[in-house]
Design a protein around this motif. Structure first.
Motif, PDB file in Angstrom:
ATOM      1  N   TRP A 260      36.692  41.805  35.963  1.00 35.96           N
ATOM      2  CA  TRP A 260      35.484  42.161  36.711  1.00 35.96           C
ATOM      3  C   TRP A 260      35.753  42.430  38.190  1.00 35.96           C
ATOM      4  N   TRP A 261      36.980  42.331  38.661  1.00 36.07           N
ATOM      5  CA  TRP A 261      37.273  42.312  40.091  1.00 36.07           C
ATOM      6  C   TRP A 261      36.772  43.557  40.823  1.00 36.07           C
ATOM      7  N   TYR A 262      36.868  44.734  40.190  1.00 30.66           N
ATOM      8  CA  TYR A 262      36.454  45.967  40.861  1.00 30.66           C
ATOM      9  C   TYR A 262      34.943  46.055  41.077  1.00 30.66           C
ATOM     10  N   LEU A 263      34.163  45.488  40.170  1.00 27.70           N
ATOM     11  CA  LEU A 263      32.732  45.783  40.127  1.00 27.70           C
ATOM     12  C   LEU A 263      31.989  45.459  41.420  1.00 27.70           C
ATOM     13  N   PRO A 264      32.157  44.276  42.026  1.00 32.10           N
ATOM     14  CA  PRO A 264      31.429  44.034  43.281  1.00 32.10           C
ATOM     15  C   PRO A 264      31.897  44.898  44.437  1.00 32.10           C
ATOM     16  N   TRP A 265      33.085  45.504  44.318  1.00 29.42           N
ATOM     17  CA  TRP A 265      33.596  46.346  45.402  1.00 29.42           C
ATOM     18  C   TRP A 265      33.083  47.779  45.327  1.00 29.42           C
ATOM     19  N   VAL A 266      32.584  48.211  44.173  1.00 30.60           N
ATOM     20  CA  VAL A 266      32.173  49.607  44.014  1.00 30.60           C
ATOM     21  C   VAL A 266      31.151  50.037  45.063  1.00 30.60           C
ATOM     22  N   PRO A 267      30.065  49.261  45.327  1.00 27.16           N
ATOM     23  CA  PRO A 267      29.119  49.700  46.364  1.00 27.16           C
ATOM     24  C   PRO A 267      29.760  49.812  47.744  1.00 27.16           C
ATOM     25  N   VAL A 268      30.717  48.955  48.046  1.00 28.79           N
ATOM     26  CA  VAL A 268      31.388  49.009  49.345  1.00 28.79           C
ATOM     27  C   VAL A 268      32.221  50.280  49.462  1.00 28.79           C
ATOM     28  N   CYS A 310      39.492  48.584  34.983  1.00 30.23           N
ATOM     29  CA  CYS A 310      39.087  47.178  34.893  1.00 30.23           C
ATOM     30  C   CYS A 310      39.939  46.424  33.878  1.00 30.23           C
ATOM     31  N   VAL A 311      40.356  47.109  32.821  1.00 28.99           N
ATOM     32  CA  VAL A 311      41.164  46.457  31.779  1.00 28.99           C
ATOM     33  C   VAL A 311      42.597  46.256  32.249  1.00 28.99           C
ATOM     34  N   VAL A 312      43.134  47.233  32.985  1.00 29.21           N
ATOM     35  CA  VAL A 312      44.507  47.096  33.496  1.00 29.21           C
ATOM     36  C   VAL A 312      44.546  45.955  34.500  1.00 29.21           C
ATOM     37  N   SER A 313      45.515  45.073  34.367  1.00 28.86           N
ATOM     38  CA  SER A 313      45.517  43.846  35.169  1.00 28.86           C
ATOM     39  C   SER A 313      45.843  44.102  36.639  1.00 28.86           C
ATOM     40  N   GLY A 314      46.685  45.107  36.926  1.00 29.35           N
ATOM     41  CA  GLY A 314      47.034  45.400  38.314  1.00 29.35           C
ATOM     42  C   GLY A 314      45.913  46.150  39.005  1.00 29.35           C
ATOM     43  N   LYS A 315      45.349  45.589  40.061  1.00 27.25           N
ATOM     44  CA  LYS A 315      44.182  46.185  40.709  1.00 27.25           C
ATOM     45  C   LYS A 315      44.360  46.194  42.215  1.00 27.25           C
ATOM     46  N   GLN A 316      44.116  47.352  42.812  1.00 26.45           N
ATOM     47  CA  GLN A 316      44.029  47.530  44.246  1.00 26.45           C
ATOM     48  C   GLN A 316      42.865  48.486  44.504  1.00 26.45           C
TER      49      GLN A 316
END
Length: 536
Positions: A260-268, A310-316
Protein backbone atom coordinates in the motif's frame (compact mmCIF):
# COMPACT_ATOMS: atom_id res chain seq x y z
CA UNK A 1 2.21 41.76 -19.58
CA UNK A 2 1.78 40.02 -22.95
CA UNK A 3 1.12 36.28 -22.69
CA UNK A 4 0.29 35.94 -26.43
CA UNK A 5 -3.12 34.30 -26.32
CA UNK A 6 -5.81 34.04 -28.96
CA UNK A 7 -9.46 34.96 -28.68
CA UNK A 8 -10.33 31.48 -27.43
CA UNK A 9 -8.10 32.08 -24.39
CA UNK A 10 -5.41 29.67 -25.55
CA UNK A 11 -1.73 30.56 -25.43
CA UNK A 12 0.09 30.61 -28.74
CA UNK A 13 3.31 29.39 -27.12
CA UNK A 14 3.16 25.55 -26.96
CA UNK A 15 3.09 24.15 -23.41
CA UNK A 16 6.30 22.16 -23.91
CA UNK A 17 8.37 25.29 -24.57
CA UNK A 18 7.52 26.76 -21.18
CA UNK A 19 9.69 24.07 -19.59
CA UNK A 20 12.71 25.85 -21.07
CA UNK A 21 12.29 28.33 -18.21
CA UNK A 22 13.81 25.63 -16.00
CA UNK A 23 17.18 25.70 -17.80
CA UNK A 24 18.71 28.69 -15.94
CA UNK A 25 17.95 27.06 -12.57
CA UNK A 26 19.52 23.66 -13.26
CA UNK A 27 22.62 24.52 -11.21
CA UNK A 28 20.69 25.65 -8.12
CA UNK A 29 20.74 22.16 -6.65
CA UNK A 30 24.07 20.48 -5.94
CA UNK A 31 24.74 17.06 -7.46
CA UNK A 32 22.46 14.75 -5.48
CA UNK A 33 24.22 11.77 -3.90
CA UNK A 34 24.16 8.93 -4.21
CA UNK A 35 22.05 8.25 -7.31
CA UNK A 36 22.78 11.30 -9.46
CA UNK A 37 26.49 11.32 -8.61
CA UNK A 38 26.73 7.59 -9.37
CA UNK A 39 25.11 7.90 -12.81
CA UNK A 40 27.30 10.86 -13.70
CA UNK A 41 30.38 8.92 -12.63
CA UNK A 42 29.39 5.93 -14.77
CA UNK A 43 28.97 8.18 -17.81
CA UNK A 44 32.29 9.85 -17.01
CA UNK A 45 34.10 6.49 -16.81
CA UNK A 46 32.53 5.57 -20.15
CA UNK A 47 34.00 8.73 -21.63
CA UNK A 48 37.44 8.20 -20.08
CA UNK A 49 37.79 4.53 -21.00
CA UNK A 50 35.97 4.51 -24.34
CA UNK A 51 34.01 1.47 -23.18
CA UNK A 52 30.64 2.25 -24.73
CA UNK A 53 29.12 -1.21 -24.24
CA UNK A 54 30.14 -2.56 -20.84
CA UNK A 55 29.35 0.00 -18.15
CA UNK A 56 31.79 0.54 -15.28
CA UNK A 57 31.62 2.04 -11.82
CA UNK A 58 34.96 2.48 -10.08
CA UNK A 59 36.52 0.30 -12.77
CA UNK A 60 34.17 -2.61 -12.06
CA UNK A 61 31.48 -3.77 -14.55
CA UNK A 62 28.13 -2.23 -13.60
CA UNK A 63 24.97 -4.12 -14.48
CA UNK A 64 22.19 -2.38 -12.57
CA UNK A 65 21.04 -0.23 -15.52
CA UNK A 66 21.11 -0.32 -19.34
CA UNK A 67 23.28 2.16 -21.26
CA UNK A 68 20.96 4.65 -23.03
CA UNK A 69 21.14 7.44 -20.42
CA UNK A 70 24.94 7.18 -20.29
CA UNK A 71 25.21 7.32 -24.07
CA UNK A 72 23.00 10.41 -24.15
CA UNK A 73 24.99 12.09 -21.37
CA UNK A 74 28.17 11.68 -23.37
CA UNK A 75 26.40 13.04 -26.45
CA UNK A 76 25.26 16.09 -24.44
CA UNK A 77 28.80 16.60 -23.13
CA UNK A 78 30.18 16.45 -26.69
CA UNK A 79 27.77 19.19 -27.75
CA UNK A 80 27.55 21.40 -24.63
CA UNK A 81 30.73 20.54 -22.74
CA UNK A 82 31.19 18.43 -19.63
CA UNK A 83 29.29 20.01 -16.76
CA UNK A 84 26.50 19.40 -14.31
CA UNK A 85 24.34 21.91 -16.20
CA UNK A 86 24.69 20.17 -19.57
CA UNK A 87 23.89 16.82 -17.91
CA UNK A 88 20.70 18.17 -16.38
CA UNK A 89 19.80 20.09 -19.56
CA UNK A 90 19.55 16.71 -21.30
CA UNK A 91 16.96 15.54 -18.77
CA UNK A 92 15.08 18.84 -18.98
CA UNK A 93 14.85 18.42 -22.76
CA UNK A 94 13.45 14.93 -22.18
CA UNK A 95 10.81 16.55 -19.97
CA UNK A 96 10.05 19.02 -22.75
CA UNK A 97 9.65 16.09 -25.13
CA UNK A 98 7.23 14.43 -22.71
CA UNK A 99 4.92 17.45 -22.74
CA UNK A 100 5.12 17.72 -26.54
CA UNK A 101 4.32 14.02 -27.05
CA UNK A 102 1.47 14.26 -24.55
CA UNK A 103 -0.02 17.00 -26.71
CA UNK A 104 0.31 14.84 -29.83
CA UNK A 105 -1.19 11.82 -28.06
CA UNK A 106 -4.23 13.75 -26.89
CA UNK A 107 -4.69 15.17 -30.39
CA UNK A 108 -4.70 11.62 -31.75
CA UNK A 109 -7.23 10.44 -29.17
CA UNK A 110 -9.48 13.56 -29.26
CA UNK A 111 -8.80 15.45 -32.51
CA UNK A 112 -11.49 18.09 -31.94
CA UNK A 113 -10.42 19.11 -28.44
CA UNK A 114 -8.32 22.06 -27.27
CA UNK A 115 -5.33 20.30 -25.73
CA UNK A 116 -5.82 20.25 -21.97
CA UNK A 117 -3.60 17.23 -21.22
CA UNK A 118 -0.17 18.78 -21.96
CA UNK A 119 -0.98 21.65 -19.62
CA UNK A 120 -2.05 19.20 -16.92
CA UNK A 121 1.27 17.38 -17.36
CA UNK A 122 3.34 20.57 -17.38
CA UNK A 123 1.66 21.64 -14.14
CA UNK A 124 2.69 18.54 -12.17
CA UNK A 125 5.28 19.91 -9.77
CA UNK A 126 6.85 16.51 -9.13
CA UNK A 127 7.61 16.03 -12.84
CA UNK A 128 9.08 19.52 -13.12
CA UNK A 129 11.38 18.95 -10.14
CA UNK A 130 12.67 15.64 -11.53
CA UNK A 131 13.20 17.21 -14.94
CA UNK A 132 16.18 18.96 -13.36
CA UNK A 133 17.95 15.89 -11.92
CA UNK A 134 19.94 13.21 -13.76
CA UNK A 135 17.82 10.10 -13.26
CA UNK A 136 16.34 7.49 -15.60
CA UNK A 137 12.64 8.11 -15.07
CA UNK A 138 12.05 11.23 -17.18
CA UNK A 139 13.89 9.57 -20.09
CA UNK A 140 11.77 6.46 -19.58
CA UNK A 141 8.65 8.64 -19.49
CA UNK A 142 9.61 10.05 -22.90
CA UNK A 143 10.01 6.53 -24.33
CA UNK A 144 6.69 5.43 -22.82
CA UNK A 145 4.89 8.40 -24.39
CA UNK A 146 6.45 7.61 -27.75
CA UNK A 147 5.06 4.09 -27.38
CA UNK A 148 1.63 5.48 -26.47
CA UNK A 149 1.59 7.64 -29.60
CA UNK A 150 2.48 4.58 -31.70
CA UNK A 151 -0.28 2.51 -30.06
CA UNK A 152 -2.90 5.21 -30.66
CA UNK A 153 -1.77 5.61 -34.28
CA UNK A 154 -1.89 1.89 -34.99
CA UNK A 155 -5.29 1.40 -33.40
CA UNK A 156 -6.71 4.35 -35.36
CA UNK A 157 -5.17 3.68 -38.77
CA UNK A 158 -3.46 0.29 -38.71
CA UNK A 159 -0.40 1.61 -40.55
CA UNK A 160 2.77 -0.55 -40.43
CA UNK A 161 4.77 2.63 -39.73
CA UNK A 162 3.06 2.82 -36.34
CA UNK A 163 4.34 -0.66 -35.48
CA UNK A 164 7.86 0.38 -36.42
CA UNK A 165 7.47 3.38 -34.12
CA UNK A 166 6.24 1.09 -31.35
CA UNK A 167 9.25 -1.16 -31.89
CA UNK A 168 11.60 1.83 -31.64
CA UNK A 169 9.87 3.14 -28.52
CA UNK A 170 9.99 -0.27 -26.83
CA UNK A 171 13.66 -0.73 -27.73
CA UNK A 172 14.59 2.72 -26.44
CA UNK A 173 12.62 2.24 -23.23
CA UNK A 174 14.27 -1.12 -22.60
CA UNK A 175 17.68 0.45 -23.25
CA UNK A 176 16.72 3.25 -20.85
CA UNK A 177 15.53 1.25 -17.85
CA UNK A 178 14.99 -2.37 -18.74
CA UNK A 179 11.87 -4.59 -18.69
CA UNK A 180 9.75 -2.09 -16.77
CA UNK A 181 9.10 -0.46 -20.16
CA UNK A 182 6.92 -3.42 -21.17
CA UNK A 183 4.88 -3.02 -18.00
CA UNK A 184 3.99 0.56 -18.99
CA UNK A 185 3.00 -0.47 -22.52
CA UNK A 186 0.97 -3.52 -21.47
CA UNK A 187 -2.13 -1.69 -20.20
CA UNK A 188 -2.92 0.41 -23.30
CA UNK A 189 -2.10 -2.53 -25.61
CA UNK A 190 -4.06 -5.30 -23.87
CA UNK A 191 -7.06 -3.06 -23.11
CA UNK A 192 -7.11 -1.45 -26.57
CA UNK A 193 -10.49 -3.02 -27.53
CA UNK A 194 -12.04 -1.28 -24.49
CA UNK A 195 -10.54 2.20 -24.76
CA UNK A 196 -11.08 2.30 -28.55
CA UNK A 197 -14.73 1.18 -28.40
CA UNK A 198 -15.95 4.58 -29.62
CA UNK A 199 -14.77 4.81 -33.22
CA UNK A 200 -12.28 2.48 -34.91
CA UNK A 201 -12.21 -0.37 -32.40
CA UNK A 202 -9.01 -2.38 -32.09
CA UNK A 203 -9.30 -6.02 -33.09
CA UNK A 204 -7.55 -8.74 -31.12
CA UNK A 205 -5.39 -9.29 -34.17
CA UNK A 206 -4.05 -5.76 -33.80
CA UNK A 207 -3.59 -6.29 -30.06
CA UNK A 208 -1.45 -9.36 -30.73
CA UNK A 209 0.54 -7.48 -33.36
CA UNK A 210 1.27 -4.70 -30.88
CA UNK A 211 2.21 -7.15 -28.12
CA UNK A 212 4.58 -9.00 -30.42
CA UNK A 213 6.13 -5.75 -31.63
CA UNK A 214 6.67 -4.47 -28.08
CA UNK A 215 8.30 -7.74 -27.04
CA UNK A 216 10.51 -7.75 -30.13
CA UNK A 217 11.74 -4.37 -28.94
CA UNK A 218 13.82 -6.40 -26.49
CA UNK A 219 16.11 -7.56 -29.31
CA UNK A 220 18.39 -4.50 -29.25
CA UNK A 221 18.78 -4.61 -25.48
CA UNK A 222 19.48 -8.35 -25.64
CA UNK A 223 22.13 -7.62 -28.25
CA UNK A 224 23.67 -5.02 -25.95
CA UNK A 225 23.52 -7.44 -23.00
CA UNK A 226 25.32 -10.15 -24.98
CA UNK A 227 27.97 -7.69 -26.14
CA UNK A 228 28.41 -6.46 -22.55
CA UNK A 229 28.84 -9.90 -20.94
CA UNK A 230 30.25 -12.25 -23.56
CA UNK A 231 33.79 -11.56 -22.36
CA UNK A 232 32.85 -11.71 -18.65
CA UNK A 233 32.63 -14.57 -16.20
CA UNK A 234 29.49 -16.68 -15.91
CA UNK A 235 28.73 -15.12 -12.51
CA UNK A 236 28.79 -11.57 -13.88
CA UNK A 237 26.68 -12.58 -16.87
CA UNK A 238 24.11 -14.17 -14.56
CA UNK A 239 24.05 -10.98 -12.48
CA UNK A 240 23.11 -8.91 -15.53
CA UNK A 241 20.64 -11.23 -17.24
CA UNK A 242 18.82 -12.67 -14.22
CA UNK A 243 19.32 -10.75 -11.00
CA UNK A 244 18.75 -7.30 -12.50
CA UNK A 245 15.58 -8.30 -14.40
CA UNK A 246 13.35 -10.97 -12.91
CA UNK A 247 15.06 -10.72 -9.55
CA UNK A 248 13.99 -7.12 -9.05
CA UNK A 249 10.34 -8.05 -9.65
CA UNK A 250 10.20 -11.11 -7.43
CA UNK A 251 12.27 -9.78 -4.54
CA UNK A 252 13.60 -6.25 -4.32
CA UNK A 253 17.26 -5.72 -3.59
CA UNK A 254 16.58 -2.20 -2.30
CA UNK A 255 13.66 0.06 -1.34
CA UNK A 256 11.56 -2.88 -0.10
CA UNK A 257 8.20 -1.43 1.00
CA UNK A 258 4.64 -2.72 1.65
CA UNK A 259 1.97 -3.08 -1.05
CA UNK A 260 0.00 0.00 0.00
CA UNK A 261 3.02 2.34 0.26
CA UNK A 262 2.38 4.26 -2.98
CA UNK A 263 -1.30 5.01 -2.37
CA UNK A 264 -1.06 7.87 0.17
CA UNK A 265 1.65 9.49 -1.97
CA UNK A 266 -0.42 9.63 -5.18
CA UNK A 267 -2.22 12.92 -4.31
CA UNK A 268 1.12 14.51 -3.39
CA UNK A 269 2.73 13.46 -6.67
CA UNK A 270 -0.15 14.98 -8.65
CA UNK A 271 -0.03 18.41 -6.99
CA UNK A 272 -1.43 20.96 -7.60
CA UNK A 273 -4.37 19.23 -9.28
CA UNK A 274 -5.84 17.46 -6.21
CA UNK A 275 -5.98 20.87 -4.50
CA UNK A 276 -7.58 22.63 -7.47
CA UNK A 277 -10.20 20.01 -8.32
CA UNK A 278 -13.80 20.73 -7.33
CA UNK A 279 -14.36 17.25 -6.00
CA UNK A 280 -18.15 17.55 -5.92
CA UNK A 281 -18.14 18.03 -9.69
CA UNK A 282 -15.83 15.08 -10.30
CA UNK A 283 -18.62 12.46 -10.54
CA UNK A 284 -20.31 14.52 -13.28
CA UNK A 285 -16.99 14.85 -15.09
CA UNK A 286 -16.38 11.10 -14.88
CA UNK A 287 -19.86 10.28 -16.15
CA UNK A 288 -19.55 12.74 -19.01
CA UNK A 289 -16.19 11.28 -20.07
CA UNK A 290 -16.97 7.60 -19.49
CA UNK A 291 -17.11 6.85 -23.24
CA UNK A 292 -14.22 9.13 -24.17
CA UNK A 293 -11.31 7.39 -25.88
CA UNK A 294 -8.92 9.80 -24.18
CA UNK A 295 -10.32 9.14 -20.70
CA UNK A 296 -10.25 5.39 -21.19
CA UNK A 297 -6.76 5.44 -22.66
CA UNK A 298 -5.54 7.57 -19.76
CA UNK A 299 -6.99 5.12 -17.26
CA UNK A 300 -5.37 2.19 -19.08
CA UNK A 301 -2.03 4.01 -19.11
CA UNK A 302 -1.87 4.65 -15.36
CA UNK A 303 -4.14 2.35 -13.31
CA UNK A 304 -2.83 -1.12 -14.35
CA UNK A 305 0.78 0.04 -14.08
CA UNK A 306 0.14 1.56 -10.64
CA UNK A 307 -1.35 -1.71 -9.40
CA UNK A 308 1.63 -3.61 -10.77
CA UNK A 309 4.06 -1.23 -9.06
CA UNK A 310 2.21 -1.75 -5.79
CA UNK A 311 2.85 -5.50 -6.05
CA UNK A 312 6.56 -5.12 -6.85
CA UNK A 313 8.37 -4.85 -3.52
CA UNK A 314 10.96 -2.26 -4.62
CA UNK A 315 9.31 1.17 -4.44
CA UNK A 316 10.56 4.70 -4.99
CA UNK A 317 8.37 7.72 -5.71
CA UNK A 318 10.16 8.60 -8.94
CA UNK A 319 9.29 5.16 -10.35
CA UNK A 320 5.78 6.56 -10.88
CA UNK A 321 6.84 9.42 -13.17
CA UNK A 322 5.93 7.51 -16.38
CA UNK A 323 2.36 7.15 -15.04
CA UNK A 324 1.84 10.92 -15.08
CA UNK A 325 1.13 11.33 -18.82
CA UNK A 326 -1.73 8.85 -18.58
CA UNK A 327 -3.06 10.72 -15.57
CA UNK A 328 -2.81 14.01 -17.49
CA UNK A 329 -4.75 12.52 -20.43
CA UNK A 330 -7.46 11.34 -18.00
CA UNK A 331 -7.66 14.69 -16.18
CA UNK A 332 -7.84 16.52 -19.51
CA UNK A 333 -10.82 14.41 -20.59
CA UNK A 334 -12.59 15.10 -17.30
CA UNK A 335 -11.92 18.81 -17.67
CA UNK A 336 -13.46 18.87 -21.15
CA UNK A 337 -16.50 17.07 -19.78
CA UNK A 338 -16.83 19.51 -16.85
CA UNK A 339 -15.21 22.87 -17.75
CA UNK A 340 -15.70 24.17 -14.21
CA UNK A 341 -13.79 21.28 -12.66
CA UNK A 342 -10.82 23.47 -11.61
CA UNK A 343 -11.00 26.25 -9.04
CA UNK A 344 -8.05 28.50 -9.85
CA UNK A 345 -8.60 30.46 -6.64
CA UNK A 346 -7.33 27.45 -4.68
CA UNK A 347 -3.91 28.08 -6.15
CA UNK A 348 -3.65 30.45 -3.20
CA UNK A 349 -3.32 27.36 -1.01
CA UNK A 350 -0.25 26.24 -2.96
CA UNK A 351 1.22 29.74 -2.82
CA UNK A 352 0.65 29.83 0.93
CA UNK A 353 2.37 26.46 1.35
CA UNK A 354 5.47 27.56 -0.56
CA UNK A 355 5.47 30.91 1.25
CA UNK A 356 5.32 28.99 4.52
CA UNK A 357 8.34 26.94 3.50
CA UNK A 358 10.17 30.16 2.61
CA UNK A 359 9.29 31.72 5.97
CA UNK A 360 10.39 28.59 7.81
CA UNK A 361 13.67 28.57 5.89
CA UNK A 362 14.30 32.22 6.80
CA UNK A 363 13.15 32.32 10.42
CA UNK A 364 12.97 28.70 11.60
CA UNK A 365 15.75 26.59 13.12
CA UNK A 366 18.83 26.47 10.93
CA UNK A 367 18.82 23.19 8.99
CA UNK A 368 21.89 21.05 8.53
CA UNK A 369 23.82 22.28 5.58
CA UNK A 370 22.85 25.93 5.54
CA UNK A 371 25.85 26.70 7.71
CA UNK A 372 28.24 25.36 5.05
CA UNK A 373 26.89 27.83 2.45
CA UNK A 374 28.44 31.26 2.11
CA UNK A 375 26.25 34.10 3.30
CA UNK A 376 25.91 35.71 -0.14
CA UNK A 377 24.78 32.34 -1.55
CA UNK A 378 22.12 32.01 1.15
CA UNK A 379 20.86 35.55 0.50
CA UNK A 380 20.79 34.93 -3.25
CA UNK A 381 18.76 31.73 -2.78
CA UNK A 382 16.25 33.51 -0.52
CA UNK A 383 15.84 36.33 -3.03
CA UNK A 384 15.43 33.88 -5.91
CA UNK A 385 12.70 31.93 -4.11
CA UNK A 386 10.91 35.11 -3.02
CA UNK A 387 11.13 36.61 -6.51
CA UNK A 388 9.65 33.51 -8.15
CA UNK A 389 6.91 33.39 -5.53
CA UNK A 390 6.06 37.01 -6.30
CA UNK A 391 6.07 36.18 -10.01
CA UNK A 392 3.38 33.54 -9.38
CA UNK A 393 1.12 36.13 -7.77
CA UNK A 394 1.70 38.71 -10.50
CA UNK A 395 1.05 36.10 -13.19
CA UNK A 396 -2.25 34.98 -11.67
CA UNK A 397 -3.44 38.58 -11.37
CA UNK A 398 -2.51 39.53 -14.94
CA UNK A 399 -3.54 36.36 -16.81
CA UNK A 400 -7.30 36.26 -16.30
CA UNK A 401 -7.89 35.80 -20.02
CA UNK A 402 -6.26 32.37 -20.10
CA UNK A 403 -8.01 29.06 -19.60
CA UNK A 404 -7.99 27.72 -16.05
CA UNK A 405 -5.63 24.80 -16.70
CA UNK A 406 -3.14 27.08 -18.45
CA UNK A 407 -3.08 29.59 -15.60
CA UNK A 408 -2.76 26.82 -13.03
CA UNK A 409 -0.06 25.00 -15.01
CA UNK A 410 2.21 28.02 -15.46
CA UNK A 411 1.68 29.08 -11.85
CA UNK A 412 2.64 25.55 -10.74
CA UNK A 413 5.75 25.70 -12.96
CA UNK A 414 6.84 28.91 -11.23
CA UNK A 415 6.11 27.39 -7.81
CA UNK A 416 8.27 24.38 -8.67
CA UNK A 417 11.07 26.73 -9.69
CA UNK A 418 10.64 28.62 -6.40
CA UNK A 419 10.99 25.35 -4.51
CA UNK A 420 14.43 24.58 -5.98
CA UNK A 421 16.39 27.14 -3.89
CA UNK A 422 14.36 26.18 -0.82
CA UNK A 423 15.16 22.50 -1.29
CA UNK A 424 18.84 23.40 -1.42
CA UNK A 425 18.60 25.59 1.68
CA UNK A 426 16.60 23.13 3.74
CA UNK A 427 18.00 19.77 2.66
CA UNK A 428 20.46 19.38 -0.17
CA UNK A 429 22.93 21.98 1.04
CA UNK A 430 24.18 19.36 3.48
CA UNK A 431 24.54 16.75 0.73
CA UNK A 432 26.97 18.66 -1.47
CA UNK A 433 30.02 16.46 -2.03
CA UNK A 434 31.82 18.88 -4.34
CA UNK A 435 34.14 20.05 -1.56
CA UNK A 436 35.21 16.42 -1.00
CA UNK A 437 35.96 16.15 -4.72
CA UNK A 438 37.98 19.39 -4.73
CA UNK A 439 39.98 18.20 -1.74
CA UNK A 440 40.80 14.88 -3.44
CA UNK A 441 42.11 16.74 -6.49
CA UNK A 442 44.30 18.91 -4.24
CA UNK A 443 45.66 15.88 -2.38
CA UNK A 444 46.52 14.07 -5.60
CA UNK A 445 48.29 17.18 -6.91
CA UNK A 446 50.36 17.21 -3.71
CA UNK A 447 51.34 13.56 -4.18
CA UNK A 448 49.38 12.32 -1.14
CA UNK A 449 48.25 8.67 -1.51
CA UNK A 450 44.44 8.60 -1.84
CA UNK A 451 42.33 5.45 -2.05
CA UNK A 452 38.73 4.42 -1.44
CA UNK A 453 36.92 1.60 0.27
CA UNK A 454 35.15 -0.85 -2.10
CA UNK A 455 31.58 0.20 -1.26
CA UNK A 456 32.05 3.75 -2.59
CA UNK A 457 29.12 4.38 -4.99
CA UNK A 458 31.07 6.73 -7.25
CA UNK A 459 30.32 9.86 -5.24
CA UNK A 460 33.23 11.97 -6.51
CA UNK A 461 34.54 10.39 -9.73
CA UNK A 462 32.60 12.80 -11.95
CA UNK A 463 32.72 15.73 -9.53
CA UNK A 464 36.53 15.55 -9.42
CA UNK A 465 36.68 14.52 -13.10
CA UNK A 466 39.26 11.91 -12.19
CA UNK A 467 41.14 10.43 -15.16
CA UNK A 468 40.73 7.02 -13.48
CA UNK A 469 38.85 5.81 -10.39
CA UNK A 470 40.67 5.99 -7.08
CA UNK A 471 42.52 2.78 -6.21
CA UNK A 472 40.57 0.39 -4.02
CA UNK A 473 41.66 -0.44 -0.47
CA UNK A 474 40.06 -3.83 0.10
CA UNK A 475 41.59 -3.95 3.59
CA UNK A 476 41.51 -0.37 4.89
CA UNK A 477 43.50 -0.94 8.05
CA UNK A 478 46.30 -2.72 6.18
CA UNK A 479 46.33 0.04 3.54
CA UNK A 480 46.57 2.70 6.26
CA UNK A 481 49.57 0.97 7.81
CA UNK A 482 51.27 0.79 4.41
CA UNK A 483 50.48 4.50 3.73
CA UNK A 484 50.81 6.33 7.05
CA UNK A 485 50.41 9.71 5.32
CA UNK A 486 47.55 8.56 3.10
CA UNK A 487 43.89 9.60 2.91
CA UNK A 488 41.02 7.14 2.46
CA UNK A 489 37.70 8.07 0.87
CA UNK A 490 35.12 6.37 3.07
CA UNK A 491 31.39 5.93 2.60
CA UNK A 492 28.75 4.38 4.84
CA UNK A 493 25.04 3.94 4.20
CA UNK A 494 24.11 4.71 7.81
CA UNK A 495 25.46 6.27 10.96
CA UNK A 496 27.70 9.32 11.18
CA UNK A 497 31.34 9.97 10.28
CA UNK A 498 33.90 9.03 12.95
CA UNK A 499 35.73 11.79 14.76
CA UNK A 500 38.70 13.02 12.77
CA UNK A 501 37.08 12.52 9.35
CA UNK A 502 37.87 15.44 7.06
CA UNK A 503 35.37 17.14 4.73
CA UNK A 504 32.62 14.86 6.01
CA UNK A 505 29.31 15.19 4.18
CA UNK A 506 26.14 13.91 5.78
CA UNK A 507 23.99 12.10 3.22
CA UNK A 508 20.30 11.25 3.32
CA UNK A 509 21.42 7.86 4.64
CA UNK A 510 24.94 7.76 6.02
CA UNK A 511 27.97 9.86 5.18
CA UNK A 512 31.01 10.27 2.97
CA UNK A 513 34.34 11.80 3.94
CA UNK A 514 38.14 11.67 3.89
CA UNK A 515 39.89 9.74 6.64
CA UNK A 516 43.62 10.17 7.35
CA UNK A 517 45.44 6.91 7.94
CA UNK A 518 45.60 7.36 11.77
CA UNK A 519 41.81 7.79 11.83
CA UNK A 520 41.45 4.71 9.62
CA UNK A 521 43.51 2.64 12.04
CA UNK A 522 41.51 3.96 15.00
CA UNK A 523 38.29 2.84 13.26
CA UNK A 524 39.62 -0.36 11.71
CA UNK A 525 36.70 -2.52 12.83
CA UNK A 526 34.12 -0.18 11.30
CA UNK A 527 35.93 0.19 7.98
CA UNK A 528 36.70 -3.50 7.65
CA UNK A 529 32.96 -4.18 8.02
CA UNK A 530 32.24 -1.62 5.30
CA UNK A 531 34.90 -3.17 3.07
CA UNK A 532 34.74 -6.95 3.50
CA UNK A 533 37.63 -8.89 1.96
CA UNK A 534 36.95 -10.23 -1.55
CA UNK A 535 35.55 -13.75 -1.77
CA UNK A 536 37.99 -16.43 -2.78
Amino acid sequence: MDFRFRRDGQLQIPPALWLLALLPLLVVLPPVPIDETRYLSIAWEMRQTGSWITLHLNGTPYFDKPPLLFWLLNLAWSVLGVSLWSSRALVALCGLGCVALCQRLEKRLSPADNGQAPWMLLGMIFLVLFSGVVMFDVLLCLCVLLGFVAIADYVSEGRPAALWLLFAASALGLLAKGPVMLLHLAGPIILAPWWSAQGQRASWRRVLAMLLTAVLGALPVLGWAWAAVHHLSAADANNLLLRQTAGRVVQSFAHNRPVWWYLPWVPVLLLPWPVLLRWRRLPNAMRGARLSRAARFGACACVPALLAFCVVSGKQLHYLLPLMPGTAILLGAWLRSEPGLLDIRRMGIMIALVAGVLAWAMFGPEPIGRGILQRHTVVWLYLLAAGLLLAVIVFLVTSRGLRAEQRASLAALLLAMALLPLVRLQALGALDAREVARRVVELQAQGVPVARIPNDPGVITFLAQLPAPLPEATQPSAWAKAHPDGILLAYAGRGSAPEGTQNAVRLANGWVGLMPSPVVEANAALLDRLAPPPAE
